[in-house]
Design a protein around this motif. Structure first.
Motif, PDB file in Angstrom:
ATOM      1  N   UNK A   1      33.228  28.339  59.185  1.00 10.29           N
ATOM      2  CA  UNK A   1      34.605  28.324  59.679  1.00 10.29           C
ATOM      3  C   UNK A   1      35.141  26.894  59.782  1.00 10.29           C
ATOM      4  N   UNK A   2      34.237  25.918  59.821  1.00  4.32           N
ATOM      5  CA  UNK A   2      34.653  24.532  59.972  1.00  4.32           C
ATOM      6  C   UNK A   2      35.258  23.920  58.733  1.00  4.32           C
ATOM      7  N   UNK A   3      35.020  24.536  57.541  1.00  2.00           N
ATOM      8  CA  UNK A   3      35.585  23.953  56.323  1.00  2.00           C
ATOM      9  C   UNK A   3      35.995  25.031  55.322  1.00  2.00           C
ATOM     10  N   UNK A   4      35.034  25.576  54.561  1.00  2.00           N
ATOM     11  CA  UNK A   4      35.389  26.428  53.435  1.00  2.00           C
ATOM     12  C   UNK A   4      36.202  27.650  53.812  1.00  2.00           C
ATOM     13  N   UNK A   5      35.762  28.368  54.817  1.00  2.00           N
ATOM     14  CA  UNK A   5      36.477  29.585  55.212  1.00  2.00           C
ATOM     15  C   UNK A   5      37.796  29.238  55.883  1.00  2.00           C
TER      16      UNK A   5
ATOM     17  N   UNK B   1      43.193  32.493  42.777  1.00  2.00           N
ATOM     18  CA  UNK B   1      42.451  32.130  41.578  1.00  2.00           C
ATOM     19  C   UNK B   1      41.076  31.604  41.983  1.00  2.00           C
ATOM     20  N   UNK B   2      40.046  32.403  41.686  1.00  2.00           N
ATOM     21  CA  UNK B   2      38.680  32.067  42.082  1.00  2.00           C
ATOM     22  C   UNK B   2      38.256  32.881  43.281  1.00  2.00           C
ATOM     23  N   UNK B   3      37.193  33.692  43.120  1.00  2.00           N
ATOM     24  CA  UNK B   3      36.739  34.575  44.201  1.00  2.00           C
ATOM     25  C   UNK B   3      35.419  34.086  44.782  1.00  2.00           C
ATOM     26  N   UNK B   4      35.361  32.783  45.057  1.00  2.00           N
ATOM     27  CA  UNK B   4      34.258  32.235  45.827  1.00  2.00           C
ATOM     28  C   UNK B   4      34.559  32.353  47.308  1.00  2.00           C
ATOM     29  N   UNK B   5      33.864  31.562  48.124  1.00  2.00           N
ATOM     30  CA  UNK B   5      34.043  31.656  49.572  1.00  2.00           C
ATOM     31  C   UNK B   5      35.471  31.319  49.992  1.00  2.00           C
ATOM     32  N   UNK B   6      36.055  30.283  49.391  1.00  3.14           N
ATOM     33  CA  UNK B   6      37.425  29.893  49.741  1.00  3.14           C
ATOM     34  C   UNK B   6      38.407  30.972  49.303  1.00  3.14           C
ATOM     35  N   UNK B   7      38.273  31.437  48.062  1.00  2.00           N
ATOM     36  CA  UNK B   7      39.191  32.444  47.562  1.00  2.00           C
ATOM     37  C   UNK B   7      39.092  33.764  48.294  1.00  2.00           C
ATOM     38  N   UNK B   8      37.880  34.213  48.584  1.00  2.00           N
ATOM     39  CA  UNK B   8      37.722  35.481  49.292  1.00  2.00           C
ATOM     40  C   UNK B   8      38.222  35.386  50.726  1.00  2.00           C
ATOM     41  N   UNK B   9      38.116  34.206  51.330  1.00  2.00           N
ATOM     42  CA  UNK B   9      38.701  34.002  52.663  1.00  2.00           C
ATOM     43  C   UNK B   9      40.216  34.126  52.598  1.00  2.00           C
ATOM     44  N   UNK B  10      40.795  33.634  51.506  1.00  2.00           N
ATOM     45  CA  UNK B  10      42.240  33.783  51.319  1.00  2.00           C
ATOM     46  C   UNK B  10      42.623  35.247  51.125  1.00  2.00           C
ATOM     47  N   UNK B  11      41.794  36.006  50.417  1.00  2.00           N
ATOM     48  CA  UNK B  11      42.055  37.429  50.232  1.00  2.00           C
ATOM     49  C   UNK B  11      42.102  38.142  51.588  1.00  2.00           C
ATOM     50  N   UNK B  12      41.111  37.877  52.431  1.00  2.00           N
ATOM     51  CA  UNK B  12      41.083  38.522  53.743  1.00  2.00           C
ATOM     52  C   UNK B  12      42.290  38.137  54.585  1.00  2.00           C
ATOM     53  N   UNK B  13      42.697  36.863  54.505  1.00  2.00           N
ATOM     54  CA  UNK B  13      43.863  36.418  55.263  1.00  2.00           C
ATOM     55  C   UNK B  13      45.137  37.064  54.745  1.00  2.00           C
ATOM     56  N   UNK B  14      45.246  37.203  53.428  1.00  2.00           N
ATOM     57  CA  UNK B  14      46.436  37.831  52.854  1.00  2.00           C
ATOM     58  C   UNK B  14      46.558  39.284  53.295  1.00  2.00           C
ATOM     59  N   UNK B  15      45.426  39.951  53.437  1.00  2.00           N
ATOM     60  CA  UNK B  15      45.457  41.331  53.933  1.00  2.00           C
ATOM     61  C   UNK B  15      45.991  41.368  55.357  1.00  2.00           C
ATOM     62  N   UNK B  16      45.600  40.398  56.171  1.00  2.00           N
ATOM     63  CA  UNK B  16      46.086  40.341  57.555  1.00  2.00           C
ATOM     64  C   UNK B  16      47.605  40.201  57.596  1.00  2.00           C
TER      65      UNK B  16
END
Length: 380
Positions: free
Chosen positions: A181-185, A207-222
């Motif tokens: 949570x301190x950086x990538x997520x 663009x890119x479904x690594x840790x950063x991208x997947x964290x963005x996906x979860x946030x977009x759902x919120x």
């Protein structure tokens, strides 16, 4: 031993220093070596933290291999642990608190004072310069200084950090899980929630479904985006993106990505987040926007050419760099923990744990895609 037990008595003290174990990087592209080093105790406004675990981030790999910070260096910047001791003047945490360590910032410049510490005027010096903000070192080995990374160097059994780096978190969540949570997520989710702030019913492409991208996906759902589109080259990651909230996924090898996005969104996306740092993907991100769309760049991208008139100006598009999710960690990280506790932000699904002596394997697995977000457990 449990999280709440003080362990400094198990280490040999020498004056104002304590002997700890740390993973040292001595030169470019060299594997980590876990060795005994000396850590100075906290000065005023500093905190001594027993590190329980630390995430492995692409920035650590770049620093190891490209010399972002002077060698030798103890890397690690997604630490989570327990406050062991505080220096004078510390007011926000006390011994026994569970904390996440984040990036360093001065707290005095205009950007810090207006809620944007991620673009602190001293950001590069404080995070990559190898010294604390008083221009001294906290880590030594056999009388020689070791560089500090991100003001914390969390690839060690203990770390000293400025109070500004330290974020208190709930004790009822597994502390070993929280370091990323301190950086990538924080970067992926914060770019959505703090910077882009997409309106309900809009469209976003990650663009890119690594840790950063997947964290963005979860946030977009919120946020309630209507179209959440994830692109990647690995079907396994795209499947996970669907499970975490993506409404559509696109494998970059399957046809024209821009055309597919425009078809899904009926003309182009309102927002995009580029996490890969790959120039052709950056261009896709711009071209897939609708007029007045906005693309956030969070991946480390090399020099590239952009036709400013055709790709940006003529359709009123915006391309902006976002660092660390434009977050104030002391505010944003507890919010992410709350989302996690409510089941709205299941970032634990990205994680794979490693023991401290497996740190080199953790980096290898991150590079080859075996692990999306490795976390190295350092103390129990």
């Amino acid at each position: 031993m449990g999280y709440h037990q003080a362990l400094l008595t198990n280490h040999e003290r020498s004056g104002t220093k304590v002997k700890i174990k740390a993973a040292i990087t001595y030169s470019q592209e060299e594997e980590f070596k876990i060795e005994e080093v000396e850590l100075s105790e906290p000065k005023a406004n500093e905190v001594l933290v027993k590190i329980v675990a630390s995430g492995v981030c692409h920035t650590d790999a770049v620093a190891r291999d490209a010399g972002l910070t002077p060698y030798p260096v103890v890397l690690g910047h997604e630490g989570a642990g327990i406050v062991e001791k505080t220096g004078t003047g510390v007011k926000t945490v006390r011994p026994g608190d569970h904390v996440v360590l984040s990036f360093a910032y001065c707290g005095r410049c205009e950007n810090c004072l207006t809620g944007h510490p991620t673009v602190c005027t001293d950001f590069n010096e404080l995070n990559f310069g190898g010294k604390m903000d008083d221009q001294t070192h906290r880590l030594q080995k056999e009388g020689n200084n070791l560089s500090t990374f991100f003001g914390q160097s969390s690839f060690g059994t203990y770390a000293v950090a400025n109070e500004r780096n330290v974020v208190k978190v709930d004790k009822d969540v597994d502390l070993a899980l929280l370091g990323p949570l301190g950086c990538g997520i924080q970067t992926g989710s914060g770019t959505v929630l703090n910077h882009l702030k997409p309106e309900f019913g809009t469209s976003i492409v990650i663009y890119g479904a690594g840790a950063v991208g997947l964290s963005a996906v979860m946030a977009a759902k919120i946020t309630g985006c209507k179209h959440i589109i994830a692109t990647d080259l690995h079907d396994s990651r795209l499947q996970l993106a669907r499970e975490l909230g993506a409404t559509h996924v696109i494998n970059g090898r399957d046809g024209n990505v821009v055309e597919q996005i425009k078809k899904i969104t009926n003309g182009g996306a309102h927002y995009g987040i580029e996490t890969t740092g790959v120039p052709p993907v950056v261009r896709q991100g711009l071209q897939a926007l609708r007029p007045l769309g906005k693309l956030a760049i969070v991946g480390v991208t090399p020099e590239m050419s952009i036709h400013v008139h055709e790709e940006i100006m003529a359709e009123g598009k915006t391309m902006v760099g976002v660092i660390e999710g434009d977050a104030v960690p002391q505010v944003f990280i507890p919010e992410l923990v709350d989302y996690y506790k409510q089941g709205l932000f299941p970032f634990d699904r990205l994680v794979k744990f490693y023991e401290f002596n497996e740190i080199n394997k953790a980096f290898q697995d991150s590079k080859n895609g075996t692990a999306i977000k490795p976390i190295v457990k350092i103390s129990s």
